[in-house]
Scaffold this motif. Structure first.
Motif, PDB file in Angstrom:
ATOM      1  N   PRO A  12       0.827  -1.188   0.000  1.00 28.81           N
ATOM      2  CA  PRO A  12       0.000   0.000   0.000  1.00 28.81           C
ATOM      3  C   PRO A  12       0.863   1.240   0.000  1.00 28.81           C
ATOM      4  O   PRO A  12       1.933   1.282   0.581  1.00 28.81           O
ATOM      5  N   VAL A  13       0.368   2.239  -0.652  1.00 25.74           N
ATOM      6  CA  VAL A  13       1.077   3.504  -0.724  1.00 25.74           C
ATOM      7  C   VAL A  13       0.803   4.293   0.543  1.00 25.74           C
ATOM      8  O   VAL A  13      -0.347   4.504   0.922  1.00 25.74           O
ATOM      9  N   VAL A  14       1.842   4.731   1.233  1.00 24.54           N
ATOM     10  CA  VAL A  14       1.708   5.468   2.478  1.00 24.54           C
ATOM     11  C   VAL A  14       2.086   6.915   2.224  1.00 24.54           C
ATOM     12  O   VAL A  14       3.148   7.194   1.670  1.00 24.54           O
ATOM     13  N   SER A  15       1.227   7.810   2.653  1.00 23.14           N
ATOM     14  CA  SER A  15       1.511   9.228   2.448  1.00 23.14           C
ATOM     15  C   SER A  15       2.654   9.665   3.345  1.00 23.14           C
ATOM     16  O   SER A  15       2.721   9.298   4.516  1.00 23.14           O
ATOM     17  N   GLY A  16       3.559  10.444   2.793  1.00 23.80           N
ATOM     18  CA  GLY A  16       4.671  10.952   3.573  1.00 23.80           C
ATOM     19  C   GLY A  16       4.397  12.286   4.215  1.00 23.80           C
ATOM     20  O   GLY A  16       5.269  12.850   4.864  1.00 23.80           O
ATOM     21  N   ASP A  17       3.181  12.826   4.042  1.00 24.91           N
ATOM     22  CA  ASP A  17       2.821  14.120   4.606  1.00 24.91           C
ATOM     23  C   ASP A  17       2.512  13.950   6.085  1.00 24.91           C
ATOM     24  O   ASP A  17       1.606  13.202   6.453  1.00 24.91           O
ATOM     25  N   VAL A  18       3.290  14.608   6.936  1.00 26.17           N
ATOM     26  CA  VAL A  18       3.076  14.486   8.380  1.00 26.17           C
ATOM     27  C   VAL A  18       2.654  15.837   8.979  1.00 26.17           C
ATOM     28  O   VAL A  18       2.877  16.076  10.160  1.00 26.17           O
ATOM     29  N   SER A  19       2.065  16.709   8.186  1.00 24.49           N
ATOM     30  CA  SER A  19       1.539  17.955   8.724  1.00 24.49           C
ATOM     31  C   SER A  19       0.348  17.642   9.629  1.00 24.49           C
ATOM     32  O   SER A  19      -0.253  16.556   9.547  1.00 24.49           O
ATOM     33  N   LEU A  20      -0.012  18.590  10.498  1.00 27.81           N
ATOM     34  CA  LEU A  20      -1.082  18.338  11.473  1.00 27.81           C
ATOM     35  C   LEU A  20      -2.409  18.045  10.784  1.00 27.81           C
ATOM     36  O   LEU A  20      -3.152  17.141  11.202  1.00 27.81           O
ATOM     37  N   ILE A  21      -2.703  18.805   9.743  1.00 26.03           N
ATOM     38  CA  ILE A  21      -3.970  18.586   9.029  1.00 26.03           C
ATOM     39  C   ILE A  21      -3.968  17.220   8.362  1.00 26.03           C
ATOM     40  O   ILE A  21      -4.965  16.486   8.396  1.00 26.03           O
ATOM     41  N   ALA A  22      -2.836  16.856   7.751  1.00 29.39           N
ATOM     42  CA  ALA A  22      -2.746  15.557   7.091  1.00 29.39           C
ATOM     43  C   ALA A  22      -2.867  14.422   8.102  1.00 29.39           C
ATOM     44  O   ALA A  22      -3.520  13.405   7.838  1.00 29.39           O
ATOM     45  N   LEU A  23      -2.240  14.585   9.275  1.00 28.44           N
ATOM     46  CA  LEU A  23      -2.354  13.563  10.310  1.00 28.44           C
ATOM     47  C   LEU A  23      -3.804  13.372  10.738  1.00 28.44           C
ATOM     48  O   LEU A  23      -4.242  12.245  11.006  1.00 28.44           O
ATOM     49  N   PHE A  24      -4.556  14.478  10.800  1.00 32.14           N
ATOM     50  CA  PHE A  24      -5.966  14.364  11.184  1.00 32.14           C
ATOM     51  C   PHE A  24      -6.755  13.612  10.119  1.00 32.14           C
ATOM     52  O   PHE A  24      -7.507  12.680  10.430  1.00 32.14           O
ATOM     53  N   TRP A  25      -6.604  13.985   8.860  1.00 31.96           N
ATOM     54  CA  TRP A  25      -7.412  13.377   7.805  1.00 31.96           C
ATOM     55  C   TRP A  25      -7.036  11.924   7.557  1.00 31.96           C
ATOM     56  O   TRP A  25      -7.872  11.124   7.125  1.00 31.96           O
ATOM     57  N   GLN A  26      -5.788  11.552   7.834  1.00 29.72           N
ATOM     58  CA  GLN A  26      -5.358  10.172   7.616  1.00 29.72           C
ATOM     59  C   GLN A  26      -5.703   9.266   8.781  1.00 29.72           C
ATOM     60  O   GLN A  26      -5.585   8.038   8.673  1.00 29.72           O
ATOM     61  N   ALA A  27      -6.113   9.848   9.917  1.00 28.05           N
ATOM     62  CA  ALA A  27      -6.373   9.048  11.115  1.00 28.05           C
ATOM     63  C   ALA A  27      -7.645   8.220  10.964  1.00 28.05           C
ATOM     64  O   ALA A  27      -8.521   8.509  10.130  1.00 28.05           O
ATOM     65  N   HIS A  28      -7.746   7.175  11.776  1.00 30.97           N
ATOM     66  CA  HIS A  28      -8.947   6.339  11.832  1.00 30.97           C
ATOM     67  C   HIS A  28     -10.124   7.186  12.306  1.00 30.97           C
ATOM     68  O   HIS A  28      -9.962   8.154  13.051  1.00 30.97           O
ATOM     69  N   TRP A  29     -11.348   6.808  11.908  1.00 33.52           N
ATOM     70  CA  TRP A  29     -12.508   7.638  12.236  1.00 33.52           C
ATOM     71  C   TRP A  29     -12.734   7.740  13.744  1.00 33.52           C
ATOM     72  O   TRP A  29     -13.211   8.764  14.239  1.00 33.52           O
ATOM     73  N   VAL A  30     -12.366   6.681  14.483  1.00 32.54           N
ATOM     74  CA  VAL A  30     -12.488   6.755  15.940  1.00 32.54           C
ATOM     75  C   VAL A  30     -11.518   7.796  16.492  1.00 32.54           C
ATOM     76  O   VAL A  30     -11.869   8.606  17.366  1.00 32.54           O
ATOM     77  N   VAL A  31     -10.289   7.799  15.984  1.00 34.07           N
ATOM     78  CA  VAL A  31      -9.297   8.765  16.428  1.00 34.07           C
ATOM     79  C   VAL A  31      -9.717  10.177  16.031  1.00 34.07           C
ATOM     80  O   VAL A  31      -9.522  11.132  16.802  1.00 34.07           O
ATOM     81  N   LYS A  32     -10.317  10.316  14.848  1.00 34.12           N
ATOM     82  CA  LYS A  32     -10.832  11.625  14.432  1.00 34.12           C
ATOM     83  C   LYS A  32     -11.900  12.124  15.406  1.00 34.12           C
ATOM     84  O   LYS A  32     -11.930  13.302  15.773  1.00 34.12           O
ATOM     85  N   GLY A  33     -12.795  11.216  15.806  1.00 31.43           N
ATOM     86  CA  GLY A  33     -13.829  11.603  16.765  1.00 31.43           C
ATOM     87  C   GLY A  33     -13.252  12.059  18.083  1.00 31.43           C
ATOM     88  O   GLY A  33     -13.695  13.045  18.682  1.00 31.43           O
ATOM     89  N   VAL A  34     -12.204  11.354  18.555  1.00 33.56           N
ATOM     90  CA  VAL A  34     -11.531  11.743  19.795  1.00 33.56           C
ATOM     91  C   VAL A  34     -10.899  13.120  19.643  1.00 33.56           C
ATOM     92  O   VAL A  34     -11.015  13.989  20.517  1.00 33.56           O
ATOM     93  N   MET A  35     -10.223  13.346  18.516  1.00 34.90           N
ATOM     94  CA  MET A  35      -9.574  14.637  18.284  1.00 34.90           C
ATOM     95  C   MET A  35     -10.594  15.769  18.242  1.00 34.90           C
ATOM     96  O   MET A  35     -10.385  16.827  18.861  1.00 34.90           O
TER      97      MET A  35
END
Length: 237
Positions: A12-35
């Motif tokens: 699988p292709v893994v995004s190398g973008d580790v900006s805060l916004i990218a980390l949020f959008w790439q996170a699991h939906w449960v983690v997004k809900g927590v955030m």
């Protein structure tokens, strides 16, 4: 085609973008809900902090003005008439409550001296209790966010790391390029939890101390005013 290239293309292709916004959008939906929940709590904490800062400042100025008027030598009756005509809070409310009970006892057909001191102390204590409740309102939110925020963030971190391990198992690749983004997303939840909890804890301790100082100031005035009325009761009795 080289077999190694085929194996690499299947990963699988893994995004190398580790900006805060990218980390949020790439996170699991449960983690997004927590955030999102923690971000909402953080905004709520700062809104409460700003509101309480202005409230306590207004209350201190109100106490200063009342004490200046009370100890200026102005007649207590005149001060009571001026304050009873409008809504009062804080020290003025305590004074008005005591004076109202005083006048009820002396202006009745049968002057009631028995238990007057106790009744005056009681109404002032009730007034102080109401004022403290007004000052403490919503401080429980700060205490809750301060104590639970890190654990909620940690829950998001644990869930995110579990998802990352599942992705690693599926891809059968443990290289840093695969592991790092998922771990960063998970730890981001803990960071947001701390961002919400640390200010909440600081504000809660600060505001609790402020409420205690103002409550002690109210109780000090109540004791002084009770002594003044007690002497007048003895003179009239």
């Amino acid at each position: 085609m080289n077999p190694a290239d085929v194996g690499q293309s299947a990963l699988p292709v893994v995004s190398g973008d580790v900006s805060l916004i990218a980390l949020f959008w790439q996170a699991h939906w449960v983690v997004k809900g927590v955030m999102l929940g923690l971000i909402t709590c953080s905004v709520w904490v700062w809104a409460i902090a700003i509101d309480k800062t202005f409230l306590y400042s207004r209350t201190r100025r109100s106490m200063d003005r009342f004490e200046q008027a009370f100890w200026s030598g102005e007649s207590i009756e005149e001060l009571y008439r001026a304050l009873s005509a409008k809504p009062t809070q804080s020290m003025a409310a305590c004074f008005v409550a005591a004076m109202r009970e005083w006048k009820r006892s002396f202006e009745g057909h049968a002057r009631s001296f028995a238990g007057l001191q106790m009744r005056i102390d009681k109404v002032m204590n009730v007034s102080i209790t109401r004022e403290v409740e007004r000052l403490e309102r919503r401080l429980l939110v700060l205490a809750t966010v301060g104590s639970a925020g890190p654990f909620v963030g940690l829950f998001g971190t644990v869930w995110g790391i579990m998802s990352s391990f599942q992705s690693i198992a599926a891809s059968k690749n443990t290289s840093l390029a695969v592991v790092a983004p998922g771990i960063a997303e998970a730890l981001f939840a803990t960071a947001i939890g701390l961002i919400a909890a640390i200010p909440a804890t600081i504000f809660y301790n600060k505001f609790t101390s402020e409420v205690n100082r103002q409550a002690q100031r109210l109780e000090g005035f109540a004791d002084e005013f009770s002594a003044i009325l007690s002497r007048q009761i003895d003179e009239r009795g």
